[in-house]
Design a protein around this motif. Structure first.
Motif, PDB file in Angstrom:
ATOM      1  N   GLU A  62       0.794  -1.068  -0.075  1.00  0.00           N
ATOM      2  CA  GLU A  62       0.075  -0.031  -0.152  1.00  0.00           C
ATOM      3  C   GLU A  62       0.822   1.078  -0.095  1.00  0.00           C
ATOM      4  O   GLU A  62       1.636   1.483   0.943  1.00  0.00           O
ATOM      5  CB  GLU A  62      -0.752  -0.165   1.333  1.00  0.00           C
ATOM      6  CG  GLU A  62      -2.038   0.803   1.273  1.00  0.00           C
ATOM      7  CD  GLU A  62      -3.198   0.361   0.447  1.00  0.00           C
ATOM      8  OE1 GLU A  62      -3.671   1.282  -0.289  1.00  0.00           O
ATOM      9  OE2 GLU A  62      -3.497  -0.947   0.332  1.00  0.00           O
ATOM     10  N   VAL A  63       0.733   2.186  -1.063  1.00  0.00           N
ATOM     11  CA  VAL A  63       1.499   3.144  -0.961  1.00  0.00           C
ATOM     12  C   VAL A  63       1.231   4.438   0.258  1.00  0.00           C
ATOM     13  O   VAL A  63       0.002   4.422   0.497  1.00  0.00           O
ATOM     14  CB  VAL A  63       1.363   4.199  -2.146  1.00  0.00           C
ATOM     15  CG1 VAL A  63       2.333   5.240  -2.335  1.00  0.00           C
ATOM     16  CG2 VAL A  63       1.519   3.245  -3.538  1.00  0.00           C
ATOM     17  N   MET A  64       2.124   4.624   0.888  1.00  0.00           N
ATOM     18  CA  MET A  64       1.997   5.668   2.073  1.00  0.00           C
ATOM     19  C   MET A  64       1.142   6.900   1.531  1.00  0.00           C
ATOM     20  O   MET A  64       1.657   7.593   0.314  1.00  0.00           O
ATOM     21  CB  MET A  64       3.403   6.000   2.670  1.00  0.00           C
ATOM     22  CG  MET A  64       3.726   4.847   3.542  1.00  0.00           C
ATOM     23  SD  MET A  64       5.416   5.136   4.047  1.00  0.00           S
ATOM     24  CE  MET A  64       5.146   6.524   5.163  1.00  0.00           C
ATOM     25  N   ALA A  65       0.423   7.323   2.207  1.00  0.00           N
ATOM     26  CA  ALA A  65      -0.375   8.718   1.696  1.00  0.00           C
ATOM     27  C   ALA A  65       0.505   9.677   1.321  1.00  0.00           C
ATOM     28  O   ALA A  65       0.159  10.657   0.419  1.00  0.00           O
ATOM     29  CB  ALA A  65      -1.302   9.164   2.803  1.00  0.00           C
ATOM     30  N   SER A  66       1.544  10.152   2.060  1.00  0.00           N
ATOM     31  CA  SER A  66       2.212  11.107   1.793  1.00  0.00           C
ATOM     32  C   SER A  66       3.247  11.103   0.504  1.00  0.00           C
ATOM     33  O   SER A  66       4.184  12.032   0.249  1.00  0.00           O
ATOM     34  CB  SER A  66       3.125  11.609   3.027  1.00  0.00           C
ATOM     35  OG  SER A  66       3.959  10.674   3.439  1.00  0.00           O
ATOM     36  N   LEU A  67       3.376   9.951   0.062  1.00  0.00           N
ATOM     37  CA  LEU A  67       4.481   9.662  -0.969  1.00  0.00           C
ATOM     38  C   LEU A  67       3.820   9.239  -2.471  1.00  0.00           C
ATOM     39  O   LEU A  67       2.672   8.628  -2.535  1.00  0.00           O
ATOM     40  CB  LEU A  67       5.174   8.417  -0.414  1.00  0.00           C
ATOM     41  CG  LEU A  67       5.962   8.669   0.662  1.00  0.00           C
ATOM     42  CD1 LEU A  67       6.798   7.266   1.165  1.00  0.00           C
ATOM     43  CD2 LEU A  67       6.943   9.821   0.608  1.00  0.00           C
ATOM     44  N   THR A  68       4.799   9.544  -3.391  1.00  0.00           N
ATOM     45  CA  THR A  68       4.162   9.072  -4.730  1.00  0.00           C
ATOM     46  C   THR A  68       4.863   7.646  -4.795  1.00  0.00           C
ATOM     47  O   THR A  68       5.442   7.489  -3.960  1.00  0.00           O
ATOM     48  CB  THR A  68       4.856   9.808  -5.755  1.00  0.00           C
ATOM     49  OG1 THR A  68       6.265   9.617  -5.665  1.00  0.00           O
ATOM     50  CG2 THR A  68       4.574  11.340  -5.785  1.00  0.00           C
ATOM     51  N   PRO A  69       4.240   6.808  -5.674  1.00  0.00           N
ATOM     52  CA  PRO A  69       4.651   5.378  -5.664  1.00  0.00           C
ATOM     53  C   PRO A  69       6.158   5.404  -6.143  1.00  0.00           C
ATOM     54  O   PRO A  69       6.893   4.487  -5.140  1.00  0.00           O
ATOM     55  CB  PRO A  69       3.940   5.147  -6.991  1.00  0.00           C
ATOM     56  CG  PRO A  69       2.691   5.804  -7.167  1.00  0.00           C
ATOM     57  CD  PRO A  69       3.239   7.109  -6.599  1.00  0.00           C
ATOM     58  N   ALA A  70       6.781   6.445  -6.823  1.00  0.00           N
ATOM     59  CA  ALA A  70       8.401   6.133  -6.902  1.00  0.00           C
ATOM     60  C   ALA A  70       9.031   6.480  -5.679  1.00  0.00           C
ATOM     61  O   ALA A  70       9.925   5.751  -5.197  1.00  0.00           O
ATOM     62  CB  ALA A  70       8.680   7.232  -7.982  1.00  0.00           C
ATOM     63  N   GLN A  71       8.455   7.416  -4.997  1.00  0.00           N
ATOM     64  CA  GLN A  71       9.148   7.707  -3.610  1.00  0.00           C
ATOM     65  C   GLN A  71       9.083   6.694  -2.445  1.00  0.00           C
ATOM     66  O   GLN A  71       9.948   6.427  -1.784  1.00  0.00           O
ATOM     67  CB  GLN A  71       8.432   9.143  -3.044  1.00  0.00           C
ATOM     68  CG  GLN A  71       8.746  10.308  -3.593  1.00  0.00           C
ATOM     69  CD  GLN A  71       7.817  11.491  -2.924  1.00  0.00           C
ATOM     70  OE1 GLN A  71       6.949  11.492  -2.659  1.00  0.00           O
ATOM     71  NE2 GLN A  71       8.407  12.611  -3.253  1.00  0.00           N
ATOM     72  N   HIS A  72       7.852   6.029  -2.587  1.00  0.00           N
ATOM     73  CA  HIS A  72       7.674   4.745  -1.627  1.00  0.00           C
ATOM     74  C   HIS A  72       8.640   3.765  -2.163  1.00  0.00           C
ATOM     75  O   HIS A  72       9.038   3.051  -1.170  1.00  0.00           O
ATOM     76  CB  HIS A  72       6.264   4.219  -1.786  1.00  0.00           C
ATOM     77  CG  HIS A  72       6.071   3.568  -0.690  1.00  0.00           C
ATOM     78  ND1 HIS A  72       4.876   3.515   0.424  1.00  0.00           N
ATOM     79  CD2 HIS A  72       6.496   2.310  -0.556  1.00  0.00           C
ATOM     80  CE1 HIS A  72       5.016   2.572   0.890  1.00  0.00           C
ATOM     81  NE2 HIS A  72       5.580   1.668   0.554  1.00  0.00           N
ATOM     82  N   VAL A  73       8.794   3.474  -3.462  1.00  0.00           N
ATOM     83  CA  VAL A  73       9.977   2.359  -3.666  1.00  0.00           C
ATOM     84  C   VAL A  73      11.195   2.720  -3.343  1.00  0.00           C
ATOM     85  O   VAL A  73      12.011   2.231  -2.802  1.00  0.00           O
ATOM     86  CB  VAL A  73       9.821   2.278  -5.434  1.00  0.00           C
ATOM     87  CG1 VAL A  73      10.881   1.259  -5.803  1.00  0.00           C
ATOM     88  CG2 VAL A  73       8.296   1.662  -5.788  1.00  0.00           C
ATOM     89  N   ILE A  74      11.419   4.210  -3.542  1.00  0.00           N
ATOM     90  CA  ILE A  74      13.019   4.619  -3.129  1.00  0.00           C
ATOM     91  C   ILE A  74      13.114   4.520  -1.455  1.00  0.00           C
ATOM     92  O   ILE A  74      14.119   4.076  -1.028  1.00  0.00           O
ATOM     93  CB  ILE A  74      13.072   6.107  -3.443  1.00  0.00           C
ATOM     94  CG1 ILE A  74      12.971   6.215  -4.972  1.00  0.00           C
ATOM     95  CG2 ILE A  74      14.693   6.637  -3.125  1.00  0.00           C
ATOM     96  CD1 ILE A  74      14.058   5.583  -5.654  1.00  0.00           C
ATOM     97  N   LYS A  75      12.134   4.745  -0.794  1.00  0.00           N
ATOM     98  CA  LYS A  75      11.979   4.398   0.656  1.00  0.00           C
ATOM     99  C   LYS A  75      12.337   3.000   0.964  1.00  0.00           C
ATOM    100  O   LYS A  75      13.250   2.770   1.715  1.00  0.00           O
ATOM    101  CB  LYS A  75      10.574   4.795   1.059  1.00  0.00           C
ATOM    102  CG  LYS A  75      10.797   4.557   2.654  1.00  0.00           C
ATOM    103  CD  LYS A  75       9.341   5.357   3.146  1.00  0.00           C
ATOM    104  CE  LYS A  75       8.959   4.986   4.823  1.00  0.00           C
ATOM    105  NZ  LYS A  75       9.111   3.780   5.033  1.00  0.00           N
TER     106      LYS A  75
END
Ligand code: GDP
Length: 294
Positions: A62-75
């Motif tokens: 589930e993508v975190m609300a504050s992040l874009t999908p790409a940012q979530h992957v980088i995290k």
């Protein structure tokens, strides 16, 4: 044609977050990560395995609300990189029965002699009483180099010249440490330009005789891909307890840290950040992850 149910479900998804990471979200983000890893000189296979692991973990999250999908992957990439390089404490283990014997091994020019001095300095600051041991009897000036470092640090250097065998030097050094209340023995061993049988046999002989508490491999971070071959060979043939990565003050992006850790499973304990004696630092996996990703 879209009807109200589709819009509603899309809207509620947006309110809950951005839905799950899809295979294509993950692949797109990881393409850049893969480039960054290879540019940082991470070994090809290590990079490939790493990407596969992240992909497996990321798809469907589930993508975190504050992040874009790409940012979530980088995290996720940061977390995985940090975890892969972390785990064990970046310190040497001190034996409950002194002296603690630390053997530094590696190829010629990797920075063993300098690192021996730096490590002694670090331990002296922690109120230890290190003894430096000159067991590199082949490289001209290696003994002198260690003596100069010892003088600068105000620490004793044990040498029997270059006519005795390194095994005997190491053995005698430990007796000397016992009788002179030195609690840490740091053995500077010989290196070669390339790994060869003679070098490994000699190191094995020292290991079998003095039974070091720590065998630390000194690797030049600038050697990138070669660092993997070196680390693999030393670990398989000799068995190492940890790694000291030198010359990280240079241009190296630090991919060697990830590769060496991944192929040996041994922790990076310290990093060399310059030629000076105080330029030895603990290894911080999170900082290295940032450096590798650029
Ligand atoms: P050895 O043959 O493995 O004993 O290598 P040395 O200790 O003689 O080091 C080889 C060269 O690398 C020397 O010029 C050192 O000053 C240099 N060196 C060692 N560690 C570092 C480091 O962390 N950073 C930089 N910039 N140079 C280093």
């Amino acid at each position: 044609m879209k009807d109200w149910r589709t819009s509603c479900s899309r809207l509620s998804k947006r309110l809950r977050g951005r839905g799950k990471l899809t295979e294509s979200d993950v692949s797109d983000a990881l393409r850049e990560v893969r480039m960054a890893l290879l540019e940082a000189d991470v070994n090809f296979k290590v990079a490939k395995d790493f990407i596969a692991r992240v992909k497996e973990r990321a798809v469907g999250q589930e993508v975190m609300a504050s992040l874009t999908p790409a940012q979530h992957v980088i995290k996720i990439v940061y977390e995985e990189l940090t975890q892969l390089m972390g785990g064990t404490q970046s310190r040497i283990t001190i034996s409950s029965r002194p002296p603690t014997v630390v053997m530094l091994v590696g190829l010629q020019g990797a920075g063993k002699t300098t690192t021996a001095g730096k490590l002694a300095h670090l331990l002296k600051k922690q109120n230890k009483r290190p003894l430096l041991v000159a067991a590199d009897v082949y490289r001209p000036a290696a003994i002198k180099q260690l003596q100069v470092l010892g003088e600068k640090l105000g620490l004793p250097v044990f040498t029997l010249g270059d006519k005795e065998s390194p095994v005997r030097i190491a053995q005698k050094a430990i007796e000397h440490a016992l009788s002179h209340a030195r609690d840490i023995v740091i053995i500077d061993t010989a290196g070669r330009l390339h790994i060869n049988e003679q070098l490994m046999d000699e190191l094995k002989a020292i290991k079998n005789t003095v039974k070091p508490h720590e065998i630390l491999l000194v690797v030049d971070a600038m050697t990138g891909q070669d660092a993997v071959t070196v680390a693999e060979a030393f670990n398989e043939q000799l068995g190492i307890d940890g790694v000291i990565l030198t010359k990280l003050d240079g241009d190296a992006r630090g991919g060697a840290a990830l590769s060496v850790r991944a192929v040996t499973g041994r922790p990076i304990k310290y990093v060399g950040m310059g030629e000076k004696l105080d330029a030895l630092e603990p290894f911080y996996p999170d900082r290295m992850a940032s450096r590798i990703l650029g």
